[in-house]
Design a protein around this motif. Structure first.
Motif, PDB file in Angstrom:
ATOM      1  N   ARG A 262      15.539  40.262  19.693  1.00  0.00           N
ATOM      2  CA  ARG A 262      14.839  39.209  20.437  1.00  0.00           C
ATOM      3  C   ARG A 262      14.331  38.130  19.483  1.00  0.00           C
ATOM      4  NH1 ARG A 262      13.391  41.146  25.694  1.00  0.00           N
ATOM      5  NH2 ARG A 262      13.912  43.365  25.945  1.00  0.00           N
ATOM      6  N   GLU A 263      14.101  36.936  20.049  1.00  0.00           N
ATOM      7  CA  GLU A 263      13.624  35.809  19.254  1.00  0.00           C
ATOM      8  C   GLU A 263      12.152  36.010  18.887  1.00  0.00           C
ATOM      9  OE1 GLU A 263      14.731  32.758  18.195  1.00  0.00           O
ATOM     10  OE2 GLU A 263      16.823  32.895  18.834  1.00  0.00           O
ATOM     11  N   VAL A 264      11.861  35.880  17.605  1.00  0.00           N
ATOM     12  CA  VAL A 264      10.491  35.981  17.108  1.00  0.00           C
ATOM     13  C   VAL A 264      10.273  34.861  16.093  1.00  0.00           C
ATOM     14  CG1 VAL A 264      10.359  38.473  17.493  1.00  0.00           C
ATOM     15  CG2 VAL A 264      11.131  37.598  15.279  1.00  0.00           C
ATOM     16  N   ALA A 265       9.026  34.692  15.692  1.00  0.00           N
ATOM     17  CA  ALA A 265       8.687  33.655  14.714  1.00  0.00           C
ATOM     18  C   ALA A 265       7.730  34.228  13.685  1.00  0.00           C
ATOM     19  CB  ALA A 265       8.065  32.440  15.394  1.00  0.00           C
ATOM     20  N   ILE A 266       7.896  33.827  12.434  1.00  0.00           N
ATOM     21  CA  ILE A 266       6.940  34.146  11.375  1.00  0.00           C
ATOM     22  C   ILE A 266       6.088  32.904  11.134  1.00  0.00           C
ATOM     23  CG2 ILE A 266       6.634  34.713   8.939  1.00  0.00           C
ATOM     24  CD1 ILE A 266       9.160  36.325   9.019  1.00  0.00           C
ATOM     25  N   VAL A 267       4.788  33.072  11.208  1.00  0.00           N
ATOM     26  CA  VAL A 267       3.857  31.986  10.907  1.00  0.00           C
ATOM     27  C   VAL A 267       3.026  32.400   9.697  1.00  0.00           C
ATOM     28  CG1 VAL A 267       3.771  31.107  13.266  1.00  0.00           C
ATOM     29  CG2 VAL A 267       2.181  32.895  12.575  1.00  0.00           C
ATOM     30  N   THR A 268       2.500  31.409   9.007  1.00  0.00           N
ATOM     31  CA  THR A 268       1.809  31.668   7.740  1.00  0.00           C
ATOM     32  C   THR A 268       0.294  31.596   7.830  1.00  0.00           C
ATOM     33  OG1 THR A 268       2.072  29.332   7.132  1.00  0.00           O
ATOM     34  CG2 THR A 268       3.791  30.855   6.417  1.00  0.00           C
ATOM     35  N   ASP A 269      -0.252  30.966   8.879  1.00  0.00           N
ATOM     36  CA  ASP A 269      -1.701  30.834   8.998  1.00  0.00           C
ATOM     37  C   ASP A 269      -2.103  30.968  10.467  1.00  0.00           C
ATOM     38  OD1 ASP A 269      -4.350  30.387   8.544  1.00  0.00           O
ATOM     39  OD2 ASP A 269      -4.175  28.240   8.140  1.00  0.00           O
ATOM     40  N   PRO A 270      -2.575  32.141  10.858  1.00  0.00           N
ATOM     41  CA  PRO A 270      -2.689  33.379  10.095  1.00  0.00           C
ATOM     42  C   PRO A 270      -1.330  34.038   9.916  1.00  0.00           C
ATOM     43  CG  PRO A 270      -3.310  33.780  12.357  1.00  0.00           C
ATOM     44  CD  PRO A 270      -3.061  32.299  12.246  1.00  0.00           C
ATOM     45  N   PRO A 271      -1.161  34.868   8.888  1.00  0.00           N
ATOM     46  CA  PRO A 271       0.144  35.491   8.682  1.00  0.00           C
ATOM     47  C   PRO A 271       0.455  36.507   9.780  1.00  0.00           C
ATOM     48  CG  PRO A 271      -1.473  36.382   7.153  1.00  0.00           C
ATOM     49  CD  PRO A 271      -2.134  35.247   7.853  1.00  0.00           C
ATOM     50  N   GLY A 272       1.621  36.373  10.385  1.00  0.00           N
ATOM     51  CA  GLY A 272       1.961  37.311  11.448  1.00  0.00           C
ATOM     52  C   GLY A 272       3.311  37.000  12.059  1.00  0.00           C
ATOM     53  N   LEU A 273       3.723  37.893  12.952  1.00  0.00           N
ATOM     54  CA  LEU A 273       4.978  37.778  13.684  1.00  0.00           C
ATOM     55  C   LEU A 273       4.630  37.489  15.134  1.00  0.00           C
ATOM     56  CD1 LEU A 273       8.129  38.325  13.091  1.00  0.00           C
ATOM     57  CD2 LEU A 273       7.727  40.457  14.338  1.00  0.00           C
ATOM     58  N   VAL A 274       5.007  36.317  15.631  1.00  0.00           N
ATOM     59  CA  VAL A 274       4.676  35.890  16.981  1.00  0.00           C
ATOM     60  C   VAL A 274       5.886  36.115  17.881  1.00  0.00           C
ATOM     61  CG1 VAL A 274       3.955  33.962  18.436  1.00  0.00           C
ATOM     62  CG2 VAL A 274       3.043  34.185  16.128  1.00  0.00           C
ATOM     63  N   PHE A 275       5.646  36.697  19.046  1.00  0.00           N
ATOM     64  CA  PHE A 275       6.718  36.923  20.017  1.00  0.00           C
ATOM     65  C   PHE A 275       6.178  36.676  21.419  1.00  0.00           C
ATOM     66  CE2 PHE A 275       4.550  40.879  19.152  1.00  0.00           C
ATOM     67  CZ  PHE A 275       4.365  41.472  20.394  1.00  0.00           C
ATOM     68  N   ASN A 276       7.036  36.171  22.283  1.00  0.00           N
ATOM     69  CA  ASN A 276       6.668  35.892  23.668  1.00  0.00           C
ATOM     70  C   ASN A 276       7.608  36.665  24.578  1.00  0.00           C
ATOM     71  OD1 ASN A 276       5.523  34.822  25.961  1.00  0.00           O
ATOM     72  ND2 ASN A 276       6.561  32.847  25.821  1.00  0.00           N
ATOM     73  N   GLU A 277       7.311  37.939  24.728  1.00  0.00           N
ATOM     74  CA  GLU A 277       8.134  38.842  25.537  1.00  0.00           C
ATOM     75  C   GLU A 277       7.215  39.588  26.511  1.00  0.00           C
ATOM     76  OE1 GLU A 277      11.300  38.951  25.598  1.00  0.00           O
ATOM     77  OE2 GLU A 277      11.787  37.771  23.808  1.00  0.00           O
ATOM     78  N   PRO A 278       6.845  38.953  27.627  1.00  0.00           N
ATOM     79  CA  PRO A 278       5.911  39.611  28.557  1.00  0.00           C
ATOM     80  C   PRO A 278       6.489  40.843  29.230  1.00  0.00           C
ATOM     81  CG  PRO A 278       6.756  37.556  29.477  1.00  0.00           C
ATOM     82  CD  PRO A 278       7.208  37.594  28.056  1.00  0.00           C
ATOM     83  N   THR A 279       7.812  40.998  29.248  1.00  0.00           N
ATOM     84  CA  THR A 279       8.410  42.148  29.918  1.00  0.00           C
ATOM     85  C   THR A 279       8.349  43.418  29.072  1.00  0.00           C
ATOM     86  OG1 THR A 279      10.609  41.562  29.069  1.00  0.00           O
ATOM     87  CG2 THR A 279       9.962  40.647  31.210  1.00  0.00           C
ATOM     88  N   ILE A 280       8.080  43.267  27.779  1.00  0.00           N
ATOM     89  CA  ILE A 280       8.012  44.441  26.904  1.00  0.00           C
ATOM     90  C   ILE A 280       6.626  45.073  27.009  1.00  0.00           C
ATOM     91  CG2 ILE A 280       8.060  45.242  24.517  1.00  0.00           C
ATOM     92  CD1 ILE A 280      10.164  43.271  23.896  1.00  0.00           C
ATOM     93  N   GLU A 281       6.582  46.317  27.393  1.00  0.00           N
ATOM     94  CA  GLU A 281       5.338  47.067  27.455  1.00  0.00           C
ATOM     95  C   GLU A 281       5.234  47.952  26.212  1.00  0.00           C
ATOM     96  OE1 GLU A 281       4.912  49.182  31.068  1.00  0.00           O
ATOM     97  OE2 GLU A 281       5.087  47.409  32.351  1.00  0.00           O
ATOM     98  N   LEU A 282       4.198  47.738  25.444  1.00  0.00           N
ATOM     99  CA  LEU A 282       4.005  48.467  24.202  1.00  0.00           C
ATOM    100  C   LEU A 282       3.011  49.595  24.439  1.00  0.00           C
ATOM    101  CD1 LEU A 282       3.719  45.390  21.815  1.00  0.00           C
ATOM    102  CD2 LEU A 282       5.737  46.791  22.260  1.00  0.00           C
ATOM    103  N   ALA A 283       3.446  50.819  24.185  1.00  0.00           N
ATOM    104  CA  ALA A 283       2.574  51.971  24.379  1.00  0.00           C
ATOM    105  C   ALA A 283       1.483  51.975  23.315  1.00  0.00           C
ATOM    106  CB  ALA A 283       3.384  53.261  24.305  1.00  0.00           C
ATOM    107  N   PRO A 284       0.252  52.271  23.695  1.00  0.00           N
ATOM    108  CA  PRO A 284      -0.828  52.317  22.692  1.00  0.00           C
ATOM    109  C   PRO A 284      -0.631  53.482  21.731  1.00  0.00           C
ATOM    110  CG  PRO A 284      -1.607  53.129  24.808  1.00  0.00           C
ATOM    111  CD  PRO A 284      -0.232  52.585  25.053  1.00  0.00           C
ATOM    112  N   PRO A 285      -1.024  53.308  20.469  1.00  0.00           N
ATOM    113  CA  PRO A 285      -0.902  54.412  19.509  1.00  0.00           C
ATOM    114  C   PRO A 285      -1.769  55.596  19.915  1.00  0.00           C
ATOM    115  CG  PRO A 285      -1.332  52.311  18.405  1.00  0.00           C
ATOM    116  CD  PRO A 285      -1.581  52.096  19.851  1.00  0.00           C
ATOM    117  N   SER A 286      -1.402  56.761  19.438  1.00  0.00           N
ATOM    118  CA  SER A 286      -2.203  57.947  19.697  1.00  0.00           C
ATOM    119  C   SER A 286      -3.598  57.757  19.114  1.00  0.00           C
ATOM    120  CB  SER A 286      -1.531  59.174  19.076  1.00  0.00           C
ATOM    121  OG  SER A 286      -2.387  60.303  19.157  1.00  0.00           O
TER     122      SER A 286
END
Length: 343
Positions: A262-286
């Protein structure tokens, strides 16, 4: 039930809400957007001057209502002719007035800076920066080198022991089919591989750790690239943990696996990986999962057992510790300062 002592372990947020992304403006740079504008990936937001220099002009030749940050043009900035405001080939930025003369930032060569994220421009401050409220979510890192970039996420090795095979990407492992992608590698990467990755058309690298030597070599390479007449496409390195060699944390690796292709972006301020995928559900860590950041078991993950009280560690120091089960016959005592949990 989980022992309540886990609340003393520092918490690391894996993914957070819509981030505010900042793009630095240097003296002489010209913003191409204004507050309230809507931008999409690829929108030109800054006209950056590559060879900024300062010139002086008499204050009497500048309109009385101008303020620092105003734009102007002149056929010859140092001549005694009138100064007229507006865009032009010799455009500059009025910086400040001192001793009856204005200091102006000018330059002959400019380049266009594009935003890799979609969003709304929140603030534009000449000489300081542009702030964009980006759409989507962000996976935060600790450092990003290079220029903001965008590409399709390709995932290599992310799990395993820090000394296991495949976790240190070598330059011979790169393939031309990775051009245009942001590649996730494992624990670390060397400077030669970074140089080769950029030359082969990759848009970015996501890595757990970047050692000091590799960081210095990459910064020097970036300086040479910016000075080149013909620049390559934007390229960035996102560091998730720091300078130490360790595998990517499993909750972070799960997010990267979900974003593969999927399309993502790296930004430098703040450093991180930005993604706009509202259909992806991320399970919370244990909630009982903890990771050891330093010490004898650095990079290992395990299950929180409970508080261990004060324990003696190397160097004769006594620190508050917790019991962590890392897969052996029994739990081990780890200083609370060397632990992190995820949320």
């Amino acid at each position: 039930m989980i022992d309540t002592g886990i609340e003393l372990v520092p918490r690391r947020t894996v993914v957070d809400g819509p981030p505010e992304v900042r793009f630095r403006l240097r003296p002489g740079d010209r913003p191409l957007v204004g507050s309230g504008d809507t931008v999409v990936p690829g929108t030109r937001i800054v006209e950056r001057v590559r060879d900024t220099r300062l010139v002086e002009i008499p204050a009497a030749k500048v309109e009385a209502e101008v303020r620092p940050g105003s734009r102007w043009t002149s056929a010859s900035p140092t001549s005694s002719g009138p100064i007229r405001r507006g865009p032009g080939p010799s455009a500059g930025e009025l910086l400040f007035e001192a001793g009856g003369r204005w200091r102006v930032a000018v330059g002959e060569h400019v380049e266009q800076i594009e935003t890799p994220v979609a969003g709304v421009v929140r603030d534009v401050r000449p000489g300081i920066g542009i702030t964009i409220l980006a759409e989507g979510r962000m996976l935060r890192g600790v450092e990003a080198q290079g220029d903001p970039t965008r590409g399709v996420l390709a995932v290599g090795a992310t799990h395993g022991d820090a000394s296991g095979p495949g976790l240190v990407l070598r330059h011979g492992s790169l393939d031309v089919g990775l051009a245009g992608t942001i590649l996730v590698v494992g624990s670390r990467i060397d400077a030669e591989t970074l140089t080769r990755a950029r030359a082969m058309g990759l848009r970015g690298i996501v890595v757990a750790g970047l050692a000091g030597k590799e960081r210095r070599d990459f910064i020097a390479s970036e300086g040479r690239q910016r000075a080149a007449l013909h620049r390559l496409p934007t390229f960035a390195v996102l560091v998730l943990d720091g300078a130490f060699r360790r595998p990517i944390a499993s909750p972070v690796a799960d997010v990267l696996q979900a974003l593969a292709g999927r399309e993502v972006a790296i930004v430098t301020d703040p450093p991180g990986l930005v993604f706009n995928e509202p259909t992806i559900e991320l399970a919370p860590p244990s909630p009982e999962l903890v990771r050891i950041r330093g010490g004898e078991y650095a990079g290992r993950e395990g299950r929180w057992v409970g508080l261990a009280g004060q324990r003696r560690f190397s160097g004769g120091t006594f620190l508050e510790a917790g019991w962590v089960h890392v897969g052996g016959p029994g739990p081990v005592a780890v200083a609370l300062a060397d632990l992190e949990r995820f949320g």
